[in-house]
Design a protein around this motif. Structure first.
Motif, short mmCIF file in Angstrom:
data_model
loop_
_atom_site.label_atom_id
_atom_site.label_comp_id
_atom_site.label_asym_id
_atom_site.label_seq_id
_atom_site.Cartn_x
_atom_site.Cartn_y
_atom_site.Cartn_z
N THR A 1 145.48 64.05 42.72
CA THR A 1 145.58 64.80 43.97
C THR A 1 146.19 66.17 43.73
OG1 THR A 1 147.63 63.63 44.35
CG2 THR A 1 145.71 62.83 45.55
N GLU A 2 147.02 66.33 42.70
CA GLU A 2 147.58 67.64 42.40
C GLU A 2 146.55 68.51 41.71
OE1 GLU A 2 151.17 67.11 40.17
OE2 GLU A 2 151.78 65.47 41.47
N VAL A 3 145.66 67.88 40.92
CA VAL A 3 144.64 68.62 40.19
C VAL A 3 143.50 69.00 41.13
CG1 VAL A 3 142.99 68.52 38.30
CG2 VAL A 3 145.22 67.42 38.09
N ASP B 1 133.81 78.22 44.39
CA ASP B 1 134.63 77.89 43.21
C ASP B 1 135.42 76.61 43.48
OD1 ASP B 1 133.72 80.22 42.13
OD2 ASP B 1 135.67 81.22 42.01
N TYR B 2 135.47 75.73 42.47
CA TYR B 2 136.24 74.49 42.63
C TYR B 2 136.22 73.74 41.30
CZ TYR B 2 138.13 70.22 44.64
OH TYR B 2 138.95 69.14 44.91
N PRO B 3 137.29 73.09 40.88
CA PRO B 3 138.65 73.12 41.47
C PRO B 3 139.46 74.32 40.98
CG PRO B 3 138.65 71.64 39.61
CD PRO B 3 137.24 72.17 39.73
N LEU B 4 138.86 75.08 40.03
CA LEU B 4 139.56 76.25 39.50
C LEU B 4 138.84 77.52 39.92
CD1 LEU B 4 140.10 74.97 35.82
CD2 LEU B 4 141.70 74.85 37.74
N GLN B 5 139.59 78.60 40.06
CA GLN B 5 138.97 79.88 40.37
C GLN B 5 138.06 80.28 39.22
OE1 GLN B 5 141.92 82.79 41.47
NE2 GLN B 5 142.71 81.53 43.15
N ARG C 1 124.44 66.36 28.80
CA ARG C 1 125.13 65.59 29.85
C ARG C 1 124.72 66.09 31.23
NH1 ARG C 1 128.57 66.58 25.77
NH2 ARG C 1 128.86 68.70 26.53
N PRO C 2 124.91 65.25 32.28
CA PRO C 2 124.64 65.70 33.66
C PRO C 2 125.61 66.81 34.08
CG PRO C 2 125.01 63.33 33.55
CD PRO C 2 125.40 63.88 32.22
N LEU C 3 125.26 67.47 35.17
CA LEU C 3 126.21 68.42 35.76
C LEU C 3 127.31 67.62 36.45
CD1 LEU C 3 123.67 70.85 37.51
CD2 LEU C 3 124.98 71.30 35.40
N PRO C 4 128.56 68.06 36.32
CA PRO C 4 129.64 67.37 37.05
C PRO C 4 129.42 67.46 38.56
CG PRO C 4 130.52 68.85 35.38
CD PRO C 4 129.06 69.16 35.49
N GLN C 5 129.64 66.36 39.26
CA GLN C 5 129.43 66.33 40.71
C GLN C 5 130.77 66.47 41.43
OE1 GLN C 5 126.99 63.09 42.09
NE2 GLN C 5 126.83 63.94 44.14
N VAL C 6 130.77 67.33 42.43
CA VAL C 6 131.96 67.50 43.27
C VAL C 6 132.00 66.36 44.28
CG1 VAL C 6 133.19 69.02 44.86
CG2 VAL C 6 131.78 70.01 43.03
N ASP D 1 132.82 69.23 59.45
CA ASP D 1 133.33 69.95 58.28
C ASP D 1 133.14 69.12 57.00
OD1 ASP D 1 134.10 72.15 59.75
OD2 ASP D 1 136.17 71.43 60.04
N ILE D 2 132.86 69.84 55.90
CA ILE D 2 132.68 69.18 54.60
C ILE D 2 133.74 69.74 53.64
CG2 ILE D 2 131.10 68.78 52.68
CD1 ILE D 2 128.81 69.40 54.71
N TYR D 3 134.44 68.83 53.02
CA TYR D 3 135.53 69.21 52.11
C TYR D 3 135.22 68.78 50.67
CZ TYR D 3 138.35 69.79 56.35
OH TYR D 3 138.82 70.19 57.56
N ALA D 4 135.65 69.58 49.72
CA ALA D 4 135.68 69.15 48.32
C ALA D 4 137.03 68.48 48.10
CB ALA D 4 135.54 70.34 47.39
N VAL D 5 137.00 67.27 47.52
CA VAL D 5 138.26 66.53 47.32
C VAL D 5 138.44 66.07 45.87
CG1 VAL D 5 138.41 65.76 49.71
CG2 VAL D 5 137.20 64.35 48.05
N GLY D 6 137.46 66.32 45.02
CA GLY D 6 137.59 65.87 43.63
C GLY D 6 136.39 66.27 42.81
N MET D 7 136.44 65.95 41.54
CA MET D 7 135.38 66.32 40.62
C MET D 7 135.15 65.14 39.67
SD MET D 7 134.24 69.67 40.18
CE MET D 7 132.70 70.04 39.40
N GLY D 8 133.91 64.66 39.58
CA GLY D 8 133.62 63.53 38.71
C GLY D 8 133.25 63.98 37.31
#
Ligand code: FES
Length: 200
Positions: free
Chosen positions: A50-52, A73-77, A152-157, A167-174
């Motif tokens: 959750t911090e990352v 941009d997500y999770p890093l700028q 490899r596949p593209l990482p999915q948000v 509203d749609i939120y980004a909450v993590g990265m697989g």
């Protein structure tokens, strides 16, 4: 009296055995709990996911047209992704039709920017296509590689859809890790520490 004494002795023996059984059972439970605690501490990343991975609003469902996409941009700028409404239910899709997905657009081959194609000869549906060496990703099925050299596949948000507001939120990265960030760990949340996180 002798018989009573014998009964007392056998009752004592039974109580002793019962006590030993209970003690042994408790010891086993404590040992298992101890092993579980050590295992958990070894597998827990130094920083909680959750911090990352912050929770960031990306779009509202009303703003997304089928086959229209928005980059963010997500999770890093500086690490770009696209959110797109595919027009058909997809792996990890959210929204009323389960067709809104988001992926990193940094190609897993050598890091070029992946574009969106509503149709592609390598996929039955929408695709991510890299202009550099021809990698094609099937966006309906978790961005699996269907052509080209990408390994490899593209990482999915990971997205979260709020029914009440749209509203749609980004909450993590697989997994896998965004190209260029893999440290050798198999833990994406660990790999992506150290950059500048995006903020709301
Ligand atoms: S960088 Fe995308 S296919 Fe080579």
């Amino acid at each position: 009296m002798g018989q009573d004494g014998g009964r007392d002795q056998s009752e004592d023996e039974l109580s002793r055995r019962s006590f030993l059984k209970r003690s042994l059972g408790l010891a086993v439970v404590l040992a298992i709990a101890g092993v579980a605690a050590v295992t958990k501490s070894l597998w827990t990343p130094s920083s909680a996911p959750t911090e990352v991975f912050p929770k960031i609003k990306i779009a509202n469902i009303a703003d997304l047209q089928t086959n229209g996409y928005v980059t963010f941009d997500y999770p890093l700028q500086g690490e770009s992704n696209m959110i797109v409404k595919l027009g058909e239910a997809a792996t990890g899709g959210v929204g009323p039709d389960g067709d809104v997905v988001a992926f990193s657009i940094v190609c897993q081959h050598l890091g070029c920017v992946v574009g969106y194609e509503a149709s592609n000869s390598h996929t039955p549906g929408p695709a991510g296509a890299c202009p550099c060496h021809g990698s094609v990703y099937d966006l309906v099925h978790g961005a699996k590689v269907v052509a080209g050299p990408a390994p490899r596949p593209l990482p999915q948000v990971t997205l979260q859809f709020e029914n009440s507001t749209g509203d749609i939120y980004a909450v993590g990265m697989g997994p896998p890790t965004i190209f260029g960030h893999n440290t050798g760990s198999s833990d994406v949340s660990y790999d992506l520490q150290g950059g500048t996180p995006v903020t709301q």
